[in-house]
Design an enzyme around this catalytic site. Structure first.
Site, short mmCIF file in Angstrom:
data_model
loop_
_atom_site.label_atom_id
_atom_site.label_comp_id
_atom_site.label_asym_id
_atom_site.label_seq_id
_atom_site.Cartn_x
_atom_site.Cartn_y
_atom_site.Cartn_z
N ASN A 64 23.47 -23.74 44.55
CA ASN A 64 23.80 -22.31 44.56
C ASN A 64 23.03 -21.54 45.62
O ASN A 64 21.80 -21.66 45.72
CB ASN A 64 23.40 -21.69 43.21
CG ASN A 64 24.27 -22.15 42.07
OD1 ASN A 64 25.18 -22.96 42.24
ND2 ASN A 64 23.99 -21.62 40.89
N HIS A 75 15.26 -18.30 41.63
CA HIS A 75 16.22 -17.36 42.22
C HIS A 75 15.48 -16.38 43.13
O HIS A 75 14.39 -15.93 42.79
CB HIS A 75 16.94 -16.57 41.13
CG HIS A 75 17.85 -17.41 40.28
ND1 HIS A 75 17.73 -17.50 38.91
CD2 HIS A 75 18.90 -18.21 40.61
CE1 HIS A 75 18.68 -18.30 38.42
NE2 HIS A 75 19.40 -18.74 39.44
N GLY A 76 16.06 -16.06 44.27
CA GLY A 76 15.41 -15.11 45.20
C GLY A 76 14.56 -15.85 46.20
O GLY A 76 14.49 -17.09 46.19
N HIS A 131 19.94 -24.45 41.07
CA HIS A 131 19.92 -22.99 41.29
C HIS A 131 18.77 -22.65 42.24
O HIS A 131 17.85 -23.44 42.42
CB HIS A 131 19.75 -22.27 39.95
CG HIS A 131 21.02 -22.29 39.14
ND1 HIS A 131 21.71 -21.14 38.84
CD2 HIS A 131 21.74 -23.30 38.63
CE1 HIS A 131 22.79 -21.46 38.15
NE2 HIS A 131 22.83 -22.77 38.00
N GLY A 132 18.86 -21.44 42.82
CA GLY A 132 17.77 -21.00 43.68
C GLY A 132 17.73 -21.71 45.02
O GLY A 132 16.66 -22.08 45.51
N THR A 148 20.96 -15.23 47.45
CA THR A 148 20.09 -14.29 48.16
C THR A 148 20.29 -14.37 49.68
O THR A 148 20.34 -13.34 50.36
CB THR A 148 18.61 -14.60 47.81
OG1 THR A 148 18.48 -14.50 46.40
CG2 THR A 148 17.66 -13.61 48.46
N ASP A 170 29.22 -17.43 37.52
CA ASP A 170 27.80 -17.77 37.50
C ASP A 170 27.18 -17.12 36.24
O ASP A 170 27.84 -16.32 35.56
CB ASP A 170 27.17 -17.22 38.80
CG ASP A 170 25.84 -17.88 39.15
OD1 ASP A 170 25.54 -18.95 38.62
OD2 ASP A 170 25.10 -17.31 39.98
N HIS A 171 25.92 -17.44 35.97
CA HIS A 171 25.18 -16.96 34.78
C HIS A 171 25.87 -15.84 33.97
O HIS A 171 25.96 -14.71 34.44
CB HIS A 171 23.83 -16.38 35.19
CG HIS A 171 22.97 -17.35 35.90
ND1 HIS A 171 22.11 -18.19 35.26
CD2 HIS A 171 22.86 -17.63 37.22
CE1 HIS A 171 21.48 -18.95 36.15
NE2 HIS A 171 21.93 -18.63 37.35
P1 13P Z 1 19.33 -17.78 45.29
O1 13P Z 1 19.58 -16.32 45.09
O2 13P Z 1 17.90 -18.13 45.31
O3 13P Z 1 20.08 -18.31 46.46
O4 13P Z 1 19.91 -18.54 44.00
C1 13P Z 1 21.28 -18.44 43.72
C2 13P Z 1 21.61 -18.95 42.37
O5 13P Z 1 21.02 -19.89 41.89
C3 13P Z 1 22.71 -18.30 41.68
O6 13P Z 1 22.85 -18.72 40.37
#
Ligand code: 13P
Length: 292
Positions: A230, A180-181, A208-209, A233, A82-83
Protein backbone atom coordinates in the site's frame (compact mmCIF):
# COMPACT_ATOMS: atom_id res chain seq x y z
CA UNK A 1 -11.72 -4.98 -19.08
CA UNK A 2 -14.18 -5.25 -16.17
CA UNK A 3 -12.80 -4.85 -12.65
CA UNK A 4 -11.39 -8.05 -11.20
CA UNK A 5 -11.58 -9.82 -7.85
CA UNK A 6 -8.49 -9.40 -5.68
CA UNK A 7 -8.24 -12.98 -4.39
CA UNK A 8 -6.85 -14.95 -7.38
CA UNK A 9 -4.67 -11.99 -8.34
CA UNK A 10 -2.87 -11.85 -5.01
CA UNK A 11 -2.49 -15.62 -4.95
CA UNK A 12 -0.70 -15.33 -8.30
CA UNK A 13 1.51 -12.57 -6.87
CA UNK A 14 2.40 -14.61 -3.79
CA UNK A 15 3.07 -17.78 -5.79
CA UNK A 16 5.26 -15.94 -8.30
CA UNK A 17 7.24 -13.65 -6.01
CA UNK A 18 5.87 -10.22 -6.87
CA UNK A 19 3.50 -7.78 -5.17
CA UNK A 20 0.59 -5.82 -6.62
CA UNK A 21 0.84 -2.10 -5.93
CA UNK A 22 -2.20 -0.59 -4.18
CA UNK A 23 -2.55 3.20 -4.34
CA UNK A 24 -5.11 5.30 -2.44
CA UNK A 25 -6.76 7.32 -5.19
CA UNK A 26 -7.58 11.01 -4.74
CA UNK A 27 -9.62 11.92 -7.81
CA UNK A 28 -10.22 10.89 -11.41
CA UNK A 29 -6.79 12.11 -12.55
CA UNK A 30 -4.93 9.96 -10.04
CA UNK A 31 -7.19 6.98 -10.83
CA UNK A 32 -6.48 7.28 -14.53
CA UNK A 33 -2.75 7.77 -13.89
CA UNK A 34 -2.47 4.57 -11.83
CA UNK A 35 -4.32 2.50 -14.42
CA UNK A 36 -2.28 3.99 -17.30
CA UNK A 37 0.99 3.38 -15.45
CA UNK A 38 -0.04 -0.25 -14.95
CA UNK A 39 -1.12 -0.53 -18.59
CA UNK A 40 2.20 0.80 -19.89
CA UNK A 41 4.01 -1.80 -17.79
CA UNK A 42 1.58 -4.65 -18.53
CA UNK A 43 1.00 -4.94 -14.78
CA UNK A 44 -2.01 -5.48 -12.50
CA UNK A 45 -2.93 -2.66 -10.11
CA UNK A 46 -5.19 -2.05 -7.11
CA UNK A 47 -7.02 1.28 -6.97
CA UNK A 48 -7.96 1.64 -3.33
CA UNK A 49 -10.10 4.12 -1.47
CA UNK A 50 -9.90 5.50 2.02
CA UNK A 51 -13.31 5.87 3.70
CA UNK A 52 -12.80 9.64 3.87
CA UNK A 53 -12.31 9.85 0.09
CA UNK A 54 -15.61 8.04 -0.47
CA UNK A 55 -17.33 10.41 1.94
CA UNK A 56 -15.89 13.41 0.08
CA UNK A 57 -16.93 12.19 -3.39
CA UNK A 58 -19.51 9.39 -3.49
CA UNK A 59 -19.66 5.67 -4.22
CA UNK A 60 -21.18 6.39 -7.60
CA UNK A 61 -18.44 8.78 -8.71
CA UNK A 62 -15.58 6.57 -7.59
CA UNK A 63 -16.99 3.43 -9.20
CA UNK A 64 -17.57 5.31 -12.45
CA UNK A 65 -13.95 6.62 -12.51
CA UNK A 66 -12.33 3.29 -11.81
CA UNK A 67 -14.60 1.43 -14.23
CA UNK A 68 -13.99 4.06 -16.92
CA UNK A 69 -10.22 3.89 -16.48
CA UNK A 70 -10.22 0.07 -16.44
CA UNK A 71 -12.76 -0.50 -19.21
CA UNK A 72 -10.47 0.15 -22.16
CA UNK A 73 -7.43 -1.21 -20.40
CA UNK A 74 -6.14 -4.75 -21.00
CA UNK A 75 -4.67 -5.12 -17.48
CA UNK A 76 -6.44 -6.39 -14.33
CA UNK A 77 -7.65 -3.59 -12.06
CA UNK A 78 -9.16 -4.07 -8.59
CA UNK A 79 -11.27 -1.48 -6.78
CA UNK A 80 -10.55 -2.02 -3.10
CA UNK A 81 -11.85 -0.38 0.08
CA UNK A 82 -8.96 0.40 2.46
CA UNK A 83 -9.28 0.41 6.31
CA UNK A 84 -12.97 0.55 7.27
CA UNK A 85 -14.74 -0.48 10.46
CA UNK A 86 -18.23 0.59 9.46
CA UNK A 87 -20.07 -2.54 8.34
CA UNK A 88 -22.83 -0.56 6.60
CA UNK A 89 -20.27 1.35 4.55
CA UNK A 90 -18.44 -1.87 3.70
CA UNK A 91 -21.65 -3.44 2.41
CA UNK A 92 -22.50 -0.30 0.48
CA UNK A 93 -19.13 -0.48 -1.32
CA UNK A 94 -19.57 -4.17 -2.20
CA UNK A 95 -23.04 -3.38 -3.52
CA UNK A 96 -21.87 -0.32 -5.48
CA UNK A 97 -19.16 -2.16 -7.44
CA UNK A 98 -16.00 -2.44 -5.30
CA UNK A 99 -14.34 -5.79 -6.06
CA UNK A 100 -12.61 -6.01 -2.70
CA UNK A 101 -13.38 -4.77 0.81
CA UNK A 102 -11.35 -4.33 3.98
CA UNK A 103 -12.54 -4.58 7.55
CA UNK A 104 -10.17 -3.04 10.06
CA UNK A 105 -11.35 -4.09 13.50
CA UNK A 106 -7.76 -4.36 14.73
CA UNK A 107 -8.36 -1.95 17.61
CA UNK A 108 -10.60 -4.58 19.26
CA UNK A 109 -9.56 -7.71 21.17
CA UNK A 110 -9.01 -10.85 19.05
CA UNK A 111 -12.50 -12.34 19.53
CA UNK A 112 -14.37 -9.16 18.67
CA UNK A 113 -12.06 -8.49 15.70
CA UNK A 114 -12.72 -12.01 14.41
CA UNK A 115 -16.46 -11.74 14.98
CA UNK A 116 -16.68 -8.45 13.02
CA UNK A 117 -14.42 -9.84 10.30
CA UNK A 118 -16.62 -12.94 9.99
CA UNK A 119 -19.59 -10.67 9.38
CA UNK A 120 -17.64 -9.02 6.57
CA UNK A 121 -16.76 -12.48 5.27
CA UNK A 122 -20.53 -12.98 4.75
CA UNK A 123 -20.78 -9.67 2.90
CA UNK A 124 -17.82 -10.59 0.68
CA UNK A 125 -19.43 -13.94 -0.15
CA UNK A 126 -22.83 -12.38 -0.81
CA UNK A 127 -21.37 -9.98 -3.39
CA UNK A 128 -18.59 -12.23 -4.68
CA UNK A 129 -15.78 -9.80 -3.83
CA UNK A 130 -12.33 -10.14 -2.26
CA UNK A 131 -11.61 -9.34 1.36
CA UNK A 132 -8.79 -8.00 3.55
CA UNK A 133 -8.78 -7.96 7.36
CA UNK A 134 -6.24 -6.81 9.93
CA UNK A 135 -4.78 -8.27 13.10
CA UNK A 136 -2.22 -6.43 15.24
CA UNK A 137 -2.06 -2.64 15.17
CA UNK A 138 -0.08 -0.77 12.53
CA UNK A 139 1.33 2.49 13.87
CA UNK A 140 0.85 5.91 12.28
CA UNK A 141 -2.06 7.86 10.83
CA UNK A 142 -4.29 6.46 8.12
CA UNK A 143 -7.50 8.27 7.18
CA UNK A 144 -8.57 9.56 10.59
CA UNK A 145 -7.32 6.55 12.55
CA UNK A 146 -4.28 7.26 14.70
CA UNK A 147 -2.15 4.56 16.32
CA UNK A 148 0.68 5.88 18.50
CA UNK A 149 3.96 3.95 18.55
CA UNK A 150 3.39 2.84 22.15
CA UNK A 151 -0.08 1.51 21.22
CA UNK A 152 1.02 -0.41 18.15
CA UNK A 153 1.00 -4.17 18.53
CA UNK A 154 2.96 -6.50 16.27
CA UNK A 155 0.92 -9.42 14.97
CA UNK A 156 1.38 -12.69 16.81
CA UNK A 157 2.00 -15.50 14.26
CA UNK A 158 -0.11 -18.11 16.10
CA UNK A 159 -3.05 -15.73 16.40
CA UNK A 160 -2.54 -14.86 12.74
CA UNK A 161 -2.99 -18.51 11.83
CA UNK A 162 -6.24 -18.80 13.83
CA UNK A 163 -7.51 -15.57 12.28
CA UNK A 164 -6.66 -16.51 8.69
CA UNK A 165 -7.91 -20.09 9.01
CA UNK A 166 -11.31 -18.77 10.05
CA UNK A 167 -11.54 -16.09 7.37
CA UNK A 168 -10.07 -17.35 4.08
CA UNK A 169 -8.79 -13.87 3.20
CA UNK A 170 -7.64 -12.45 -0.13
CA UNK A 171 -5.15 -10.32 1.80
CA UNK A 172 -4.02 -10.32 5.41
CA UNK A 173 -3.00 -6.97 6.88
CA UNK A 174 -0.67 -7.33 9.81
CA UNK A 175 1.66 -5.26 11.90
CA UNK A 176 5.26 -6.19 11.15
CA UNK A 177 7.03 -2.94 12.02
CA UNK A 178 5.88 -0.74 9.11
CA UNK A 179 3.94 2.49 9.76
CA UNK A 180 1.44 4.69 7.95
CA UNK A 181 2.89 8.09 6.98
CA UNK A 182 6.55 9.13 6.74
CA UNK A 183 8.99 7.29 9.01
CA UNK A 184 10.63 9.37 11.72
CA UNK A 185 13.67 7.12 12.11
CA UNK A 186 14.87 3.97 10.36
CA UNK A 187 11.89 1.61 9.88
CA UNK A 188 12.35 -1.59 11.87
CA UNK A 189 10.65 -4.17 9.72
CA UNK A 190 10.46 -7.63 11.28
CA UNK A 191 11.23 -9.86 8.30
CA UNK A 192 11.30 -13.05 10.37
CA UNK A 193 7.78 -12.25 11.52
CA UNK A 194 6.62 -11.73 7.93
CA UNK A 195 8.07 -15.09 6.97
CA UNK A 196 6.66 -16.92 10.00
CA UNK A 197 3.19 -15.45 9.50
CA UNK A 198 3.26 -16.36 5.83
CA UNK A 199 4.41 -19.93 6.51
CA UNK A 200 1.61 -20.42 9.03
CA UNK A 201 -1.23 -18.60 7.27
CA UNK A 202 -0.32 -19.27 3.62
CA UNK A 203 -2.27 -16.07 2.94
CA UNK A 204 -1.05 -13.22 0.71
CA UNK A 205 0.13 -10.45 3.01
CA UNK A 206 -0.87 -6.80 2.59
CA UNK A 207 2.11 -4.66 3.59
CA UNK A 208 0.78 -1.34 4.87
CA UNK A 209 2.86 1.81 5.23
CA UNK A 210 4.78 1.51 1.97
CA UNK A 211 5.83 5.16 1.81
CA UNK A 212 9.47 5.61 2.83
CA UNK A 213 10.54 1.97 2.76
CA UNK A 214 13.73 1.13 0.87
CA UNK A 215 13.95 -0.97 -2.28
CA UNK A 216 15.76 -3.61 -0.25
CA UNK A 217 12.94 -3.71 2.31
CA UNK A 218 10.37 -4.15 -0.45
CA UNK A 219 12.36 -6.97 -2.03
CA UNK A 220 12.87 -8.78 1.29
CA UNK A 221 9.20 -8.42 2.26
CA UNK A 222 8.02 -9.67 -1.14
CA UNK A 223 10.35 -12.67 -0.95
CA UNK A 224 8.69 -13.55 2.38
CA UNK A 225 5.06 -13.26 1.28
CA UNK A 226 4.04 -9.60 0.88
CA UNK A 227 1.75 -9.71 -2.17
CA UNK A 228 0.02 -6.32 -1.88
CA UNK A 229 1.89 -3.15 -0.95
CA UNK A 230 0.00 0.00 0.00
CA UNK A 231 1.14 3.50 -0.93
CA UNK A 232 -0.81 6.56 0.14
CA UNK A 233 1.33 9.29 1.75
CA UNK A 234 3.77 9.39 -1.15
CA UNK A 235 0.92 10.07 -3.57
CA UNK A 236 -0.44 12.88 -1.39
CA UNK A 237 2.95 14.57 -1.51
CA UNK A 238 3.52 14.16 -5.24
CA UNK A 239 -0.05 15.32 -5.90
CA UNK A 240 0.41 18.59 -3.99
CA UNK A 241 4.07 19.24 -4.77
CA UNK A 242 3.77 18.73 -8.56
CA UNK A 243 0.92 21.24 -8.65
CA UNK A 244 2.82 23.83 -6.61
CA UNK A 245 6.05 23.28 -8.54
CA UNK A 246 4.32 23.86 -11.87
CA UNK A 247 2.77 27.09 -10.68
CA UNK A 248 6.05 28.31 -9.22
CA UNK A 249 7.86 27.56 -12.48
CA UNK A 250 5.14 29.17 -14.62
CA UNK A 251 3.38 31.74 -12.44
CA UNK A 252 1.59 33.35 -15.39
CA UNK A 253 0.17 30.16 -16.86
CA UNK A 254 -3.50 30.02 -16.00
CA UNK A 255 -4.36 27.16 -18.34
CA UNK A 256 -5.64 24.56 -15.85
CA UNK A 257 -5.28 21.67 -18.28
CA UNK A 258 -1.51 22.16 -18.53
CA UNK A 259 -1.28 22.34 -14.77
CA UNK A 260 -3.31 19.19 -14.11
CA UNK A 261 -1.42 17.42 -16.87
CA UNK A 262 1.88 18.17 -15.09
CA UNK A 263 0.34 16.74 -11.93
CA UNK A 264 -0.98 13.69 -13.81
CA UNK A 265 2.44 12.97 -15.35
CA UNK A 266 4.21 13.27 -11.99
CA UNK A 267 1.74 10.91 -10.31
CA UNK A 268 1.92 8.43 -13.20
CA UNK A 269 5.73 8.34 -13.02
CA UNK A 270 5.56 7.69 -9.29
CA UNK A 271 3.04 4.85 -9.76
CA UNK A 272 5.18 3.27 -12.50
CA UNK A 273 8.24 3.41 -10.28
CA UNK A 274 6.52 1.50 -7.45
CA UNK A 275 4.89 -1.03 -9.79
CA UNK A 276 8.32 -1.87 -11.25
CA UNK A 277 9.96 -2.04 -7.82
CA UNK A 278 7.32 -4.51 -6.66
CA UNK A 279 7.97 -6.76 -9.67
CA UNK A 280 4.58 -6.13 -11.31
CA UNK A 281 5.98 -5.43 -14.78
CA UNK A 282 4.82 -7.95 -17.42
CA UNK A 283 2.68 -9.89 -14.95
CA UNK A 284 -0.74 -8.90 -16.31
CA UNK A 285 -0.97 -10.95 -19.50
CA UNK A 286 0.52 -14.17 -18.04
CA UNK A 287 -1.95 -13.88 -15.14
CA UNK A 288 -4.92 -13.30 -17.43
CA UNK A 289 -3.89 -16.16 -19.71
CA UNK A 290 -3.73 -18.52 -16.72
CA UNK A 291 -7.01 -17.23 -15.29
CA UNK A 292 -8.89 -17.61 -18.61
P1 13P B 1 1.50 5.09 3.59
O1 13P B 1 0.59 6.26 3.79
O2 13P B 1 2.59 5.03 4.57
O3 13P B 1 1.96 4.99 2.18
O4 13P B 1 0.62 3.78 3.87
C1 13P B 1 -0.49 3.52 3.07
C2 13P B 1 -1.34 2.43 3.62
O5 13P B 1 -0.87 1.49 4.21
C3 13P B 1 -2.77 2.54 3.38
O6 13P B 1 -3.51 1.59 4.06
Amino acid sequence: MPLVNMKPLLRDAMDNGYAVAAFNLVDYGTTKAMVKAAEELNAPVICQTSAKTIQYWSHKEIVSWVRTAAEDSPVPVVLHLDHCKDLAMIEECAKAGWTSIMIDASEFPFEKNLEMSLRVREIAEKYGVGMEAELGQIMGVEDDMVVAEEDSVLTDPDDAKKFCDALDLSAFACAVGTAHGYYKGEPKVDFDRIQRINELTKTPMALHGGTGLSDETFAKAIARGAAKINISTNLKHVFVESFVKYHEAKPNDYEPLRLIDAQYQACKAMFADFIEKFGGKDRAQPYLAKAA
